[in-house]
Enzyme design. Structure first.
Site, mmCIF file in Angstrom:
data_model
loop_
_atom_site.group_PDB
_atom_site.id
_atom_site.type_symbol
_atom_site.label_atom_id
_atom_site.label_comp_id
_atom_site.label_asym_id
_atom_site.label_seq_id
_atom_site.Cartn_x
_atom_site.Cartn_y
_atom_site.Cartn_z
ATOM 1 N N LYS A 174 3.348 11.575 72.070
ATOM 2 C CA LYS A 174 4.161 10.455 72.754
ATOM 3 C C LYS A 174 5.471 10.870 74.010
ATOM 4 C CE LYS A 174 6.553 7.343 70.305
ATOM 5 N NZ LYS A 174 7.637 6.933 69.359
ATOM 6 N N LYS A 178 10.162 15.007 63.441
ATOM 7 C CA LYS A 178 10.849 13.273 62.928
ATOM 8 C C LYS A 178 11.764 14.035 61.637
ATOM 9 C CE LYS A 178 10.832 9.452 64.232
ATOM 10 N NZ LYS A 178 10.236 8.526 65.135
ATOM 11 N N LYS A 230 11.194 17.046 69.353
ATOM 12 C CA LYS A 230 12.312 15.815 69.565
ATOM 13 C C LYS A 230 11.630 14.705 68.921
ATOM 14 C CE LYS A 230 14.648 13.881 72.188
ATOM 15 N NZ LYS A 230 15.848 13.205 70.868
HETATM 16 N N1 GLU Z 1 12.750 7.282 67.690
HETATM 17 C C1 GLU Z 1 12.608 6.646 68.648
HETATM 18 C C2 GLU Z 1 10.577 6.960 69.008
HETATM 19 O O1 GLU Z 1 10.203 6.564 67.345
HETATM 20 C C3 GLU Z 1 13.118 7.900 69.546
HETATM 21 C C4 GLU Z 1 13.109 9.760 69.375
HETATM 22 C C5 GLU Z 1 13.465 10.363 70.383
HETATM 23 O O2 GLU Z 1 15.219 9.778 71.239
HETATM 24 O O3 GLU Z 1 13.986 10.996 70.049
HETATM 25 O O4 GLU Z 1 10.825 7.353 70.033
#
Ligand code: GLU
Length: 418
Positions: free
Chosen positions: A94, A106, A70
């Protein structure tokens, strides 16, 4: 060009420290130092003037140990493989910190989207998704917005994937417009999580947000919503900035109006100045405030400016805004930092809620989304706080230890294939 601060090296340095505090052996966590899979693609686009330009794109899947990969997709001229690798690894940590059942990934395209027409941007997005198609899917890897990518772009991603499948697949991407399966509350979720993190920190320290002075670097989706919600929670936002520069007013800035202004995709230097002091981004980072919220890019606070930071607390809304060396300097100077993998996790938490709603073809009310976000952030914050205090370490170490324990446990339980 080699980066001055390689963000992936930064990630490994912090990971090693956390592993040491947990008495882990190299065997326990060596796999986390390597992304599982990485794809580098070339994207030829026919420009509006008939020229063909080729852009470079990346999708990195760091870990699928705890669930599907994700993470967002960013469009920025500085995107390269090491940056995307680091951002993917941070997503793994995270998702583990807030305990949602995902790994990390990513993506990014090396481009300044402001130089493209809307048609060019759409063609670039669709070509990128076509090129990474074998990697993504609701049970494999789920993209989302990041720097310079919007709900509209997420809508094109959903459509491109769905056209290949032959039916609508809303769960392939999160952060979509509400009309095509986006979740209520997703757009504000990262900024909301930042505000909640700041509030929880104040509570732990026996203070409140009421009257606390705040400066915010970056007025994109995350920074602007964080500024607005901090303002509404009673804090006094005295400084904001974006790529065009910034404003400072010791009596507080008109945040509701500034939010409206930047929501129309306008820069701060296009806002009619009402006698505010003009400041640079560098000056903003060194303002004498209670709380500093870096909500722009990586490596903003490094060895050179860390000694000049006067804020008492920093809540990292951006990913990786503080280098490890700067982190040590801030720690020595008594600056308390709520780390990115906790402070900005609100976005991916509500992405998870969006995905769950998509898989169930069911819609949650906005209040319910916000309550569940609050609950998730409070639980994670308390876990991180307790672990940091138990090990007499920083909140960053607390967050990394909490995440690492979960990722290592999942890896152990699954074992190594074959
Ligand atoms: N780009 C955001 C982050 O760095 C959200 C990622 C997401 O919602 O998958 O956390």
């Amino acid at each position: 060009m080699a980066r001055k601060h390689n963000p992936y090296e930064n990630f490994k340095e912090v990971l090693d420290k956390a592993a040491k505090l947990l008495d882990l052996t190299e065997n326990d966590y060596i796999t986390i130092k390597y992304p599982e899979r990485s794809l580098h693609v070339s994207l030829p686009i026919k420009m509006d003037n008939g020229d063909v330009r080729v852009f470079e794109g990346f999708r990195v899947q760091h870990s699928s140990s705890r669930g599907p990969c994700k993470g967002g997709i960013r469009y920025h001229p500085d995107v390269d493989e090491d940056e995307v690798k680091a951002l993917a690894a941070w997503m793994t940590m995270k998702c583990a910190v807030v305990n949602i059942p995902y790994g990390g990934a990513k993506g990014g395209i090396q481009v300044d989207p402001r130089t493209l027409s809307k048609g060019e941007l759409e063609r670039l997005t669709r070509r990128f998704i076509a090129m990474i198609l074998p990697l993504i899917g609701p049970e494999r890897d789920i993209p989302a917005p990041d720097v310079n990518t919007t709900p509209e772009i997420m809508g094109w991603i959903m459509d491109t994937y769905s056209m290949q499948k032959g039916y609508a697949v809303p769960g392939v991407v999160t952060g979509k417009p509400i009309e095509v399966g986006g979740s209520l509350g997703r757009k504000e979720a990262t900024g909301r999580g930042v505000m909640i993190s700041a509030r929880l920190l104040m509570e732990k320290l026996g203070r409140t947000l009421e009257g606390a002075t705040v400066s915010v670097q970056g007025m994109g989706n995350v920074g602007s919503v964080a500024a607005l919600l901090l303002h509404r929670a009673g804090a006094k936002v005295v400084a904001v900035s974006d790529i065009s520069g910034g404003f400072y007013n010791p009596d507080g800035l008109p945040i509701e109006e500034l939010f409206e202004h930047v929501s129309q995709r306008k820069l701060l230097n296009q806002y009619p100045n009402q006698g505010f002091t003009l400041i640079t981004n560098d000056q903003l980072l060194e303002m004498d405030v209670d709380l500093l919220v870096p909500a722009a890019m990586e490596n903003q606070i490094s060895r050179s400016n860390a000694p000049h930071v006067r804020a008492k607390y920093i809540v990292e809304a951006a990913n990786g805004p503080i280098t490890p060396t700067a982190d040590e300097i801030l720690d020595k100077n008594g600056v308390i930092v709520v780390p990115d993998i906790l402070a900005n996790a609100g976005g991916v938490v509500v992405s998870y809620f969006e995905w769950v709603q998509n898989l169930q073809s069911f819609r949650w009310e906005e209040d319910y989304v916000n309550d569940m976000l609050e609950h998730t952030m409070v639980r994670a914050f308390n876990e991180v706080w307790d672990l940091a205090h138990e090990k007499n370490s920083s909140l960053r170490m607390g967050a990394y230890m909490s995440a690492l324990q979960r990722v290592v446990a999942a890896k152990k339980l699954r074992g190594i294939f074959p």
